[in-house]
Write a protein that holds these residues in place. Structure first.
Motif, PDB file in Angstrom:
ATOM      1  N   VAL A  78       0.849  -1.194   0.000  1.00 42.08           N
ATOM      2  CA  VAL A  78       0.000   0.000   0.000  1.00 42.08           C
ATOM      3  C   VAL A  78       0.880   1.237   0.000  1.00 42.08           C
ATOM      4  O   VAL A  78       1.681   1.441   0.917  1.00 42.08           O
ATOM      5  CB  VAL A  78      -0.917   0.042   1.234  1.00 42.08           C
ATOM      6  N   VAL A  79       0.730   2.084  -1.012  1.00 39.75           N
ATOM      7  CA  VAL A  79       1.437   3.357  -1.076  1.00 39.75           C
ATOM      8  C   VAL A  79       0.472   4.406  -1.600  1.00 39.75           C
ATOM      9  O   VAL A  79      -0.284   4.153  -2.545  1.00 39.75           O
ATOM     10  CB  VAL A  79       2.675   3.288  -2.000  1.00 39.75           C
ATOM     11  N   ALA A  80       0.477   5.574  -0.984  1.00 40.72           N
ATOM     12  CA  ALA A  80      -0.311   6.697  -1.483  1.00 40.72           C
ATOM     13  C   ALA A  80       0.608   7.886  -1.710  1.00 40.72           C
ATOM     14  O   ALA A  80       1.673   8.002  -1.092  1.00 40.72           O
ATOM     15  CB  ALA A  80      -1.411   7.073  -0.505  1.00 40.72           C
ATOM     16  N   VAL A  81       0.202   8.755  -2.611  1.00 39.72           N
ATOM     17  CA  VAL A  81       0.868  10.032  -2.820  1.00 39.72           C
ATOM     18  C   VAL A  81      -0.084  11.122  -2.356  1.00 39.72           C
ATOM     19  O   VAL A  81      -1.272  11.109  -2.701  1.00 39.72           O
ATOM     20  CB  VAL A  81       1.238  10.237  -4.306  1.00 39.72           C
ATOM     21  N   ALA A  82       0.435  12.031  -1.541  1.00 33.79           N
ATOM     22  CA  ALA A  82      -0.404  13.094  -0.991  1.00 33.79           C
ATOM     23  C   ALA A  82       0.261  14.448  -1.141  1.00 33.79           C
ATOM     24  O   ALA A  82       1.495  14.547  -1.201  1.00 33.79           O
ATOM     25  CB  ALA A  82      -0.699  12.830   0.486  1.00 33.79           C
ATOM     26  N   GLN A  83      -0.553  15.486  -1.190  1.00 35.63           N
ATOM     27  CA  GLN A  83      -0.049  16.847  -1.113  1.00 35.63           C
ATOM     28  C   GLN A  83       0.301  17.149   0.338  1.00 35.63           C
ATOM     29  O   GLN A  83      -0.315  16.627   1.263  1.00 35.63           O
ATOM     30  CB  GLN A  83      -1.107  17.840  -1.584  1.00 35.63           C
ATOM     31  N   LYS A  84       1.271  18.019   0.537  1.00 32.18           N
ATOM     32  CA  LYS A  84       1.683  18.378   1.889  1.00 32.18           C
ATOM     33  C   LYS A  84       0.506  18.941   2.681  1.00 32.18           C
ATOM     34  O   LYS A  84      -0.354  19.634   2.139  1.00 32.18           O
ATOM     35  CB  LYS A  84       2.830  19.382   1.840  1.00 32.18           C
ATOM     36  N   VAL A  85       0.501  18.642   3.979  1.00 36.97           N
ATOM     37  CA  VAL A  85      -0.653  18.968   4.816  1.00 36.97           C
ATOM     38  C   VAL A  85      -0.363  20.025   5.878  1.00 36.97           C
ATOM     39  O   VAL A  85      -1.253  20.358   6.668  1.00 36.97           O
ATOM     40  CB  VAL A  85      -1.191  17.694   5.512  1.00 36.97           C
ATOM     41  N   ASP A  86       0.863  20.556   5.935  1.00 40.17           N
ATOM     42  CA  ASP A  86       1.189  21.517   6.986  1.00 40.17           C
ATOM     43  C   ASP A  86       0.400  22.811   6.801  1.00 40.17           C
ATOM     44  O   ASP A  86      -0.077  23.129   5.701  1.00 40.17           O
ATOM     45  CB  ASP A  86       2.688  21.805   7.015  1.00 40.17           C
ATOM     46  N   VAL A  87       0.273  23.539   7.889  1.00 38.39           N
ATOM     47  CA  VAL A  87      -0.526  24.772   7.902  1.00 38.39           C
ATOM     48  C   VAL A  87       0.356  25.929   8.363  1.00 38.39           C
ATOM     49  O   VAL A  87       1.397  25.732   8.998  1.00 38.39           O
ATOM     50  CB  VAL A  87      -1.748  24.636   8.830  1.00 38.39           C
ATOM     51  N   PRO A  88      -0.049  27.164   8.083  1.00 40.62           N
ATOM     52  CA  PRO A  88       0.714  28.320   8.579  1.00 40.62           C
ATOM     53  C   PRO A  88       0.784  28.336  10.098  1.00 40.62           C
ATOM     54  O   PRO A  88      -0.111  27.823  10.789  1.00 40.62           O
ATOM     55  CB  PRO A  88      -0.084  29.518   8.046  1.00 40.62           C
ATOM     56  N   LEU A  89       1.828  28.956  10.625  1.00 38.94           N
ATOM     57  CA  LEU A  89       2.031  29.005  12.071  1.00 38.94           C
ATOM     58  C   LEU A  89       0.846  29.628  12.791  1.00 38.94           C
ATOM     59  O   LEU A  89       0.407  29.127  13.830  1.00 38.94           O
ATOM     60  CB  LEU A  89       3.316  29.793  12.373  1.00 38.94           C
TER      61      LEU A  89
END
Length: 270
Positions: free
Chosen positions: A100-111
């Motif tokens: 199982v492998v997925a590709v995702a967009q980055k999920v971090d948010v502004p400070l």
């Protein structure tokens, strides 16, 4: 399994090379994407951050073991590709992939967004110069487990999208706000502006953990695995807190963070 798209069988294809390249930081920074490996982490991606999921890759055996991933990907309209074992192995970062492998967009948010989650009584963890992927991922998982409002990762720390970090979080990366890339003084200054007390986790701290008031908004500031917190960082904190130890010489970063986060979480649940 039926009604499936064409099987990916060429481990040298351009698509496979592009996915595999995400094991390297340069490719992640260029594309804004990262790898998510293993059924549990991928399940959490689909359930909590499906809007960030770009594609799901499964072997037939993994699809049989985890049919819920197939249905959840379909519900979230995430493209699904069936792969041979060789193709999946070529994509994965780990030497023993689970199909199982997925590709995702980055999920971090502004400070600022991460700190908005703290409120009047929440707590966060700040990672300063933390370099080990396993430690960073484990701290993030502990923060999730004990109810931290957010995790703040300094620019000098390991990339949270390193495949080893992502695996160590076991899906917790998708459960709470994570802010990355700001210098340590900026992170601590932003906390102070919000009225968040800065508690340095330090083995030589004069204040013992059981004696610390954890009822208000606060941040646990964690240092490097080898040298701990820099003197200038300690000077910016409101208190240096040590964990009472009976016999062991010391605790490693992940263990110390877990104890501190558990203490904060216990105050919230009492």
């Amino acid at each position: 399994m039926t009604d499936r798209p064409t099987l990916l069988s060429n481990a040298r294809s351009e698509r496979v090379r592009q996915v595999a390249a995400l094991g390297r930081r340069a490719a992640r920074e260029r594309t804004g994407r990262f790898l998510v490996e293993g059924p549990q982490a991928v399940r959490e991606l689909l359930r909590y951050a499906a809007m960030h999921a770009q594609a799901l890759y499964l072997t037939e055996a993994a699809g049989e073991r985890h049919p819920e991933l197939v249905s959840e990907a379909a519900s979230a309209e995430v493209p699904l590709w069936w792969c041979t074992e060789a193709v999946l192995a070529a994509m994965a970062d780990t030497g023993t992939p689970q199909g199982v492998v997925a590709v995702a967009q980055k999920v971090d948010v502004p400070l600022t967004q991460a700190l908005d989650a703290v409120g009047d009584s929440g707590f966060v963890v700040v990672l300063t110069h933390v370099r080990d992927p396993g430690n960073a991922g484990t701290v993030l998982r502990g923060a999730d487990a004990f109810g931290a409002a957010a995790v703040l990762v300094s620019d000098a720390s390991v990339d949270v999208y390193n495949p080893k970090v992502v695996r160590a979080t076991v899906g917790s990366l998708f459960h709470l706000p994570v802010s990355v890339g700001a210098p340590v003084p900026e992170l601590l200054g932003a906390c102070r502006e919000r009225g968040i007390r800065l508690l340095a986790a330090d083995g030589s701290g004069e204040t013992a953990l059981p004696d610390v008031d954890l009822t208000g908004p606060h941040a646990w500031v964690m240092g490097n695995e080898a040298w701990g917190l820099e003197p200038d960082v300690l000077a910016l904190c409101d208190a240096a807190v040590s964990i009472p130890i009976q016999r062991a010489e010391s605790l490693n970063l992940a263990m110390a963070a877990t104890v501190c986060l558990h203490a904060s979480g216990s105050v919230r649940t009492n």
